[in-house]
Scaffold this motif. Structure first.
Motif, PDB file in Angstrom:
ATOM      1  N   VAL A 739      92.435  14.161 -11.551  1.00 40.56           N
ATOM      2  CA  VAL A 739      91.534  15.003 -11.163  1.00 40.56           C
ATOM      3  C   VAL A 739      90.159  14.261 -11.235  1.00 40.56           C
ATOM      4  CG1 VAL A 739      90.201  17.204 -11.641  1.00 40.56           C
ATOM      5  CG2 VAL A 739      92.793  17.042 -11.742  1.00 40.56           C
ATOM      6  N   ALA A 740      89.816  13.664 -12.377  1.00 41.24           N
ATOM      7  CA  ALA A 740      88.512  12.888 -12.552  1.00 41.24           C
ATOM      8  C   ALA A 740      88.284  11.952 -11.335  1.00 41.24           C
ATOM      9  CB  ALA A 740      88.441  12.335 -13.723  1.00 41.24           C
ATOM     10  N   ASP A 741      89.328  11.192 -10.937  1.00 37.72           N
ATOM     11  CA  ASP A 741      89.093  10.256  -9.951  1.00 37.72           C
ATOM     12  C   ASP A 741      88.835  10.836  -8.520  1.00 37.72           C
ATOM     13  OD1 ASP A 741      90.148   7.784 -11.529  1.00 37.72           O
ATOM     14  OD2 ASP A 741      91.895   9.167 -11.516  1.00 37.72           O
ATOM     15  N   ILE A 742      89.371  11.948  -8.294  1.00 38.16           N
ATOM     16  CA  ILE A 742      89.373  12.517  -6.837  1.00 38.16           C
ATOM     17  C   ILE A 742      88.017  13.409  -6.953  1.00 38.16           C
ATOM     18  CG2 ILE A 742      89.938  14.533  -5.305  1.00 38.16           C
ATOM     19  CD1 ILE A 742      92.747  13.831  -6.317  1.00 38.16           C
ATOM     20  N   THR A 743      87.753  13.948  -8.014  1.00 38.69           N
ATOM     21  CA  THR A 743      86.176  14.391  -8.441  1.00 38.69           C
ATOM     22  C   THR A 743      85.282  13.384  -8.003  1.00 38.69           C
ATOM     23  OG1 THR A 743      87.049  16.160 -10.036  1.00 38.69           O
ATOM     24  CG2 THR A 743      84.691  15.597  -9.934  1.00 38.69           C
ATOM     25  N   ALA A 744      85.368  12.276  -8.690  1.00 37.98           N
ATOM     26  CA  ALA A 744      84.397  11.135  -8.513  1.00 37.98           C
ATOM     27  C   ALA A 744      84.297  10.828  -6.866  1.00 37.98           C
ATOM     28  CB  ALA A 744      84.657   9.911  -9.233  1.00 37.98           C
ATOM     29  N   GLU A 745      85.289  10.808  -6.346  1.00 34.88           N
ATOM     30  CA  GLU A 745      85.439  10.698  -4.626  1.00 34.88           C
ATOM     31  C   GLU A 745      84.481  11.586  -4.163  1.00 34.88           C
ATOM     32  OE1 GLU A 745      86.773   7.476  -3.131  1.00 34.88           O
ATOM     33  OE2 GLU A 745      86.239   7.287  -5.004  1.00 34.88           O
ATOM     34  N   LEU A 746      84.734  12.715  -4.144  1.00 36.14           N
ATOM     35  CA  LEU A 746      84.104  13.831  -3.556  1.00 36.14           C
ATOM     36  C   LEU A 746      82.369  13.887  -3.654  1.00 36.14           C
ATOM     37  CD1 LEU A 746      86.010  17.071  -3.705  1.00 36.14           C
ATOM     38  CD2 LEU A 746      85.205  16.059  -1.874  1.00 36.14           C
ATOM     39  N   LYS A 747      82.118  13.629  -5.185  1.00 34.38           N
ATOM     40  CA  LYS A 747      80.936  13.580  -5.521  1.00 34.38           C
ATOM     41  C   LYS A 747      80.018  12.758  -4.990  1.00 34.38           C
ATOM     42  CE  LYS A 747      80.829  16.226  -9.772  1.00 34.38           C
ATOM     43  NZ  LYS A 747      80.620  16.123 -11.171  1.00 34.38           N
ATOM     44  N   SER A 748      80.646  11.150  -4.944  1.00 31.91           N
ATOM     45  CA  SER A 748      79.786  10.094  -4.726  1.00 31.91           C
ATOM     46  C   SER A 748      80.362   9.186  -3.592  1.00 31.91           C
ATOM     47  CB  SER A 748      79.874   9.258  -5.935  1.00 31.91           C
ATOM     48  OG  SER A 748      81.077   8.651  -6.332  1.00 31.91           O
ATOM     49  N   ASN A 749      81.388   9.660  -3.010  1.00 32.20           N
ATOM     50  CA  ASN A 749      81.950   8.830  -1.825  1.00 32.20           C
ATOM     51  C   ASN A 749      82.438   9.461  -0.648  1.00 32.20           C
ATOM     52  OD1 ASN A 749      82.346   5.951  -1.140  1.00 32.20           O
ATOM     53  ND2 ASN A 749      84.502   6.098  -1.493  1.00 32.20           N
ATOM     54  N   VAL A 758      88.444  14.174   3.604  1.00 35.05           N
ATOM     55  CA  VAL A 758      87.874  15.125   2.843  1.00 35.05           C
ATOM     56  C   VAL A 758      88.574  16.339   2.390  1.00 35.05           C
ATOM     57  CG1 VAL A 758      85.583  16.664   2.503  1.00 35.05           C
ATOM     58  CG2 VAL A 758      85.182  14.304   3.411  1.00 35.05           C
ATOM     59  N   VAL A 759      89.232  17.058   3.552  1.00 36.11           N
ATOM     60  CA  VAL A 759      89.897  18.031   3.259  1.00 36.11           C
ATOM     61  C   VAL A 759      91.019  17.704   2.238  1.00 36.11           C
ATOM     62  CG1 VAL A 759      91.898  19.350   4.558  1.00 36.11           C
ATOM     63  CG2 VAL A 759      89.688  18.890   5.839  1.00 36.11           C
ATOM     64  N   LYS A 760      91.671  16.753   2.394  1.00 37.80           N
ATOM     65  CA  LYS A 760      92.599  16.120   1.304  1.00 37.80           C
ATOM     66  C   LYS A 760      92.046  16.049  -0.095  1.00 37.80           C
ATOM     67  CE  LYS A 760      96.521  15.421   3.400  1.00 37.80           C
ATOM     68  NZ  LYS A 760      97.948  16.052   2.885  1.00 37.80           N
ATOM     69  N   LEU A 761      90.648  15.762  -0.173  1.00 37.08           N
ATOM     70  CA  LEU A 761      90.471  15.499  -1.469  1.00 37.08           C
ATOM     71  C   LEU A 761      90.195  17.097  -2.142  1.00 37.08           C
ATOM     72  CD1 LEU A 761      87.537  12.969  -1.044  1.00 37.08           C
ATOM     73  CD2 LEU A 761      89.481  12.556  -2.235  1.00 37.08           C
ATOM     74  N   LEU A 762      89.649  18.014  -1.355  1.00 34.64           N
ATOM     75  CA  LEU A 762      89.139  19.237  -1.718  1.00 34.64           C
ATOM     76  C   LEU A 762      90.774  20.030  -2.115  1.00 34.64           C
ATOM     77  CD1 LEU A 762      86.899  20.113   0.966  1.00 34.64           C
ATOM     78  CD2 LEU A 762      86.236  20.082  -1.480  1.00 34.64           C
ATOM     79  N   SER A 763      91.619  19.855  -1.187  1.00 33.85           N
ATOM     80  CA  SER A 763      92.856  20.476  -1.433  1.00 33.85           C
ATOM     81  C   SER A 763      93.779  20.018  -2.401  1.00 33.85           C
ATOM     82  CB  SER A 763      93.708  20.449  -0.079  1.00 33.85           C
ATOM     83  OG  SER A 763      94.201  19.366   0.098  1.00 33.85           O
ATOM     84  N   GLY A 764      93.593  18.745  -2.785  1.00 35.67           N
ATOM     85  CA  GLY A 764      94.218  17.883  -3.857  1.00 35.67           C
ATOM     86  C   GLY A 764      93.745  18.351  -5.233  1.00 35.67           C
ATOM     87  N   LEU A 765      92.423  18.530  -5.340  1.00 39.75           N
ATOM     88  CA  LEU A 765      91.755  18.900  -6.631  1.00 39.75           C
ATOM     89  C   LEU A 765      92.045  20.404  -6.908  1.00 39.75           C
ATOM     90  CD1 LEU A 765      87.781  18.160  -6.534  1.00 39.75           C
ATOM     91  CD2 LEU A 765      89.630  17.427  -8.149  1.00 39.75           C
ATOM     92  N   THR A 778      86.276  22.018 -11.509  1.00 43.02           N
ATOM     93  CA  THR A 778      86.518  21.838 -10.137  1.00 43.02           C
ATOM     94  C   THR A 778      85.841  22.665  -9.186  1.00 43.02           C
ATOM     95  OG1 THR A 778      88.623  20.907 -10.635  1.00 43.02           O
ATOM     96  CG2 THR A 778      88.386  21.426  -8.442  1.00 43.02           C
ATOM     97  N   MET A 779      86.093  23.999  -9.491  1.00 43.50           N
ATOM     98  CA  MET A 779      85.173  25.135  -8.750  1.00 43.50           C
ATOM     99  C   MET A 779      83.754  24.620  -8.417  1.00 43.50           C
ATOM    100  SD  MET A 779      84.144  28.926  -9.545  1.00 43.50           S
ATOM    101  CE  MET A 779      82.906  29.688  -8.804  1.00 43.50           C
ATOM    102  N   ASP A 780      83.046  23.935  -9.497  1.00 39.25           N
ATOM    103  CA  ASP A 780      81.650  23.613  -9.240  1.00 39.25           C
ATOM    104  C   ASP A 780      81.582  22.383  -8.489  1.00 39.25           C
ATOM    105  OD1 ASP A 780      80.965  25.384 -11.093  1.00 39.25           O
ATOM    106  OD2 ASP A 780      80.801  24.194 -12.839  1.00 39.25           O
TER     107      ASP A 780
END
Length: 880
Positions: A739-749, A758-765, A778-780
């Motif tokens: 979760v932390a890795d995917i969160t970091a990708e969504l936030k910064s990359n 991006v859809v994969k990142l969101l649904s994966g989280l 994760t909601m935030d």
């Protein structure tokens, strides 16, 4: 309970070892034209015509001779306005009023060569009444000033919508009935006219349209560039196309025909890969079809997020930007099939066009079949037959067994319903069977006669049948009746016995499918090949009923017996014969298709002898398709001998074969392979194959796997393929540690990911966030994406909020459900609210304890499978 779902997902991933392949890998063959099995996707290409009976081409009250469009797209407001002038001649009776299709257009002004009494505009059409009826045969015109913010038919790709500023462009899509959403017209394919486009855009932009370029000029007042195109040969309304924006251009020629390739500046350095075959395809088609390319030039333009693979607008094909690929993937990625399909349409679909959608196969079946013919011209006959085999196996036989609609089908509710397996691969197979019965030369003569007689007109299936019958001098009524006007295909059961005393082969052939009103008993020629003392004996029998028995006299006992050796019949075949005959076919069949069928049969038997023969084919068969099928077969067999054969196969030069070997190697759950997976991925230079290694890592919780996946997130690759594959593996693992890795990708990359990524990142989280605290965090992260300018990402974020189970997300979702103008988003929000309202807080102590145990289990590989099985039994005992 969300946590239980995650527990079960992890357990299933470990035990069943599902292969979640990279979506990028799944797109080895880009979507052809507009074909798709999804009903929702097909519906995107046709307006709802209702379910009240069969549909026919509408009656034409006028002959439309010319359409002139003078338009100005506004890239900031995403609107288009202008003037449409239509020149026409009344047919049969004086014309009192002219009715045109016009969906949600604002009509500002109407003028005509005959005085206009009044006009009425609704949400679906425009009716123009004349002061006096226009006489039959008298040429007239109307000029309509209009404006719209199109919901379809005309599309913008701008920075405000989340696209790179330097790639700003707009494009149109007419098929099936979408031109009416941006200009008034007679929007049906039984009308052809010449057309003209004048488009006004900023000076730096490019405009491409149908026909030939008449010129460009600059308006000193508006500072806009006016680009003028003319298509001086008639074509149907849905083929009118405008592409405008920032493009880089490549140029080529095929004889005297100018070829232009337009792509987005951010992708243009790779564009040459996608267009490398166009000149060669053009040359082959002119020779094979025997009719010169019928238009002035041929352009192709990639467009961002096209609705499908491509669209064959006359002289200007639009293509998905996903057809552009990096050469690093070797021959795994190719635009050749899409290129060949759309170019074939310039004859079949543009020059000669189906009159109504029930005869769509005359467009799509031809384009699909000639794509296979081009593949054969480039790589040999086996390549053509392999393409037909994949179409039959993956599309036609499975779909046709349950869907008994005929190819020509008038009872559709939506024109998009016709864009399925019947029009594309089954239509292609019909042409292949015709060519097989006629012979190559006579088939070519028939097609030349068909095009010569009906060029620049619209047709139905009887016109094709007539051309074939006149050329061949024989009737094809039964053929068209069973294959085109009735549904399905034959199921054939074959039994073979040899009498050594009489040296006779006895063949019993049965058609086992159910005969119904919409499915006939098939009549077809059945050919058998017998290899006797090194010589092939051929025997053909006309099959006319449910069961046929016949004998064939042979010089000696055959060492190989084949049915349909040239692969000329679309059928499901059950041929019962001894294993040694299948091995002989794998070793001796002249055609690769025979060797492939042998692999299929031997794989079902799973004997040591069969596995050995398949492994030999994987190592040395001369045709890549046979080696691919051999690798897949060994992977499906999955026992120790099959895995050993995959491990020992020599390095394959063909990247497509290497990919299948890797995909087969990583099937199943084999803890001892973890380090081999990592080593294989580390040394692989082809990103598509590295992605296959990564997909295999999803089943393992080894720390080294986590380390590799995290490193893969930072690895550069075209369209971020490797990173997206790592994300998919993380999701498939079911482990919240990512979760932390995917969160970091969504936030910064996230800007480096495709929309799909991006859809994969969101649904994966949403899937991996385990407990209430993590879900709130994760909601935030997810919430800002509900306002992303890209609709698919908005939708993914909305769905993710529902999956997270955090009650505080409900007001956000309600705002979309109640106020969104986008029906797709409002429906997604309603579904998310429903998911959110489910009680996700039931967490019995037993389940909490099981989760703790599973987390400990993920940290250790000791007795992994047995422990997870025990956990499953405990979960079942709790009633959860």
């Amino acid at each position: 309970m969300k946590s239980i779902f995650r527990v079960l997902i992890v357990a299933a991933a470990i035990l069943a070892a599902p292969m979640v392949q990279s979506i990028a890998l799944a797109e080895e063959a880009f979507c052809t034209c507009r074909y798709c099995e999804s009903a929702a996707a097909r519906a995107a290409f046709g307006v709802d015509l209702g379910n009240d009976g069969p549909h026919y081409a509408p009656i034409r009250e006028v002959d439309i001779q010319h359409i002139k469009l003078d338009i100005t797209p506004d890239f900031k407001k995403r609107t288009v306005g202008g003037t449409t002038t239509i020149r026409f001649v009344p047919l049969r009776k004086p014309l009192e009023s002219l009715k045109l299709d016009a969906v949600e257009l604002t009509i500002n002004k109407v003028e005509g060569s005959s005085p206009v009494a009044d006009f009425e505009s609704t949400n679906s059409d425009l009716t123009i009444a004349f002061e006096k009826p226009i006489p039959v045969g008298q040429e007239a015109w109307v000029s309509i000033e209009h404006h719209c913010e199109p919901k379809g038919g005309f599309y913008f790709r701008t920075a405000e919508l989340g696209y790179p500023e330097e790639d700003t462009h707009c494009w149109t899509q007419g098929e099936s009935h979408y031109a009416r959403q941006w200009f008034p017209c007679f929007d049906y394919p039984n009308e052809k006219s010449t057309t003209e486009v004048i488009c006004h855009v900023p000076l730096e932009m490019t405009v491409v349209s149908n026909g030939r370029l008449l010129g460009e000029s600059v308006n000193p007042d508006t500072k806009l560039k006016s680009v003028h195109w003319l298509q001086d040969k008639p074509h149907v309304n849905y083929l009118i196309c405008v592409v405008a924006g920032y493009f880089d251009k490549l140029e080529d020629k095929a004889g005297d025909i100018a070829l232009g390739y337009y792509s987005q500046p951010t992708l243009s350095k790779y564009a040459a890969n996608s267009f490398q075959d166009t000149a060669s395809i053009m040359k082959f088609y002119q020779e094979e079809i025997g009719v010169p390319y019928p238009w002035h030039k041929y352009d192709q333009a990639t467009i961002r997020d096209f609705l499908a693979g491509g669209m064959e607008n006359t002289t200007i094909t639009t293509l998905t930007h996903n057809t552009i690929f990096s050469s690093e993937t070797e021959n795994i990625r190719s635009s050749r099939g899409l290129d060949a399909h759309e170019l074939a349409h310039q004859w079949f679909g543009d020059y000669v066009t189906c009159e109504d959608w029930s005869h769509l196969w005359l467009n799509e079946g031809f384009a699909t079949y000639y794509t296979h013919l081009y593949e054969g011209s480039k790589f040999g006959r086996d390549a053509t037959l392999y393409g037909l085999y994949k179409d039959a196996k993956n599309r036609v036989l499975s779909s046709g067994a349950r869907d008994h609609r005929p190819i020509v089908w008038k009872r559709y509710s939506n024109a998009g319903d016709q864009f399925d397996f019947r029009a594309y691969p089954k239509g292609s197979w019909v042409l292949h069977m015709l060519r097989s019965q006629l012979g190559d030369d006579m088939f070519r003569q028939a097609i030349q006669a068909y095009l010569a007689r009906h060029g620049l007109t619209t047709v139905t299936t009887p016109e094709l049948q007539a051309a074939i019958e006149e050329t061949s001098g024989r009737t094809f009524d039964r053929f068209f009746d069973q294959w085109v006007y009735h549904g399905r295909h034959p199921d054939v059961k074959i039994r073979y016995r040899f009498d050594p005393k009489l040296s006779l082969a006895k063949i019993t052939l049965e058609q086992t499918h159910k005969v119904e009103d919409d499915v006939m008993m098939f009549h077809f020629p059945a050919t058998f090949a017998f290899l006797c003392d090194g010589e092939v004996v051929l025997h053909t029998e006309d099959i006319t009923g449910p069961k046929s028995e016949f004998y064939v006299s042979l010089p000696s006992k055959p060492t190989m017996v084949q049915f349909d050796p040239e692969y000329t019949l679309l059928a499901t075949v059950d041929f019962d014969k001894p294993e040694e005959l299948w091995v002989a076919e794998l070793e001796n069949s002249k055609r690769a298709i025979g060797r492939i069928f042998a692999i299929e049969a031997l794989a079902k038997k799973k004997t040591n002898k069969g596995i050995e023969a398949i492994a030999k084919a994987l190592e040395s068969d001369p045709f890549y398709g046979v080696r691919i099928e051999a690798a897949q077969a060994l992977g499906k067999i999955g026992n120790d001998d099959a895995r050993q054969a995959l491990q020992q196969v020599p390095a394959q030069e063909d990247a497509r074969v290497r990919l299948e070997v890797v995909k087969s190697l990583v099937r199943g759950y084999q803890p001892e392979m973890v380090h081999q997976l990592i080593a294989g991925a580390q040394k692989e230079k082809n990103p598509a194959i590295e992605s296959a290694w990564i997909a295999g890592m999803a089943k393992y919780s080894d720390p080294a796997v986590g380390q590799y996946l995290r490193a893969a997130l930072k690895k550069e690759s075209f369209r971020n393929e490797i990173a997206e594959s790592a994300v998919e593996a993380m999701i498939a693992s079911g482990s919240p540690e990512y979760v932390a890795d995917i969160t970091a990708e969504l936030k910064s990359n996230s800007e480096n990911y495709t929309n799909r990524g991006v859809v994969k990142l969101l649904s994966g989280l949403a899937l991996l966030s385990d407990d209430e605290e993590q879900s709130r965090k994760t909601m935030d992260v997810v919430t800002p994406f509900v306002n992303d300018p890209r609709t698919d990402i908005q939708k993914a974020a909305i769905i993710a909020l529902g999956q997270l189970g955090v009650k505080e997300a409900k007001p956000i979702l309600q705002s979309f459900a109640e106020t969104s103008n986008d029906e797709e988003l409002s429906k997604a929000a309603e579904g998310a609210i429903t998911a959110l309202d489910k009680d996700r807080n039931l967490k019995p102590a037993e389940i909490v304890e099981l989760r703790k145990q599973l987390k400990e289990l993920e940290k250790s590989s000791e007795s992994l499978e047995e422990k997870v099985k025990d956990l499953q039994k405990q979960l079942e005992a709790t009633g959860s």
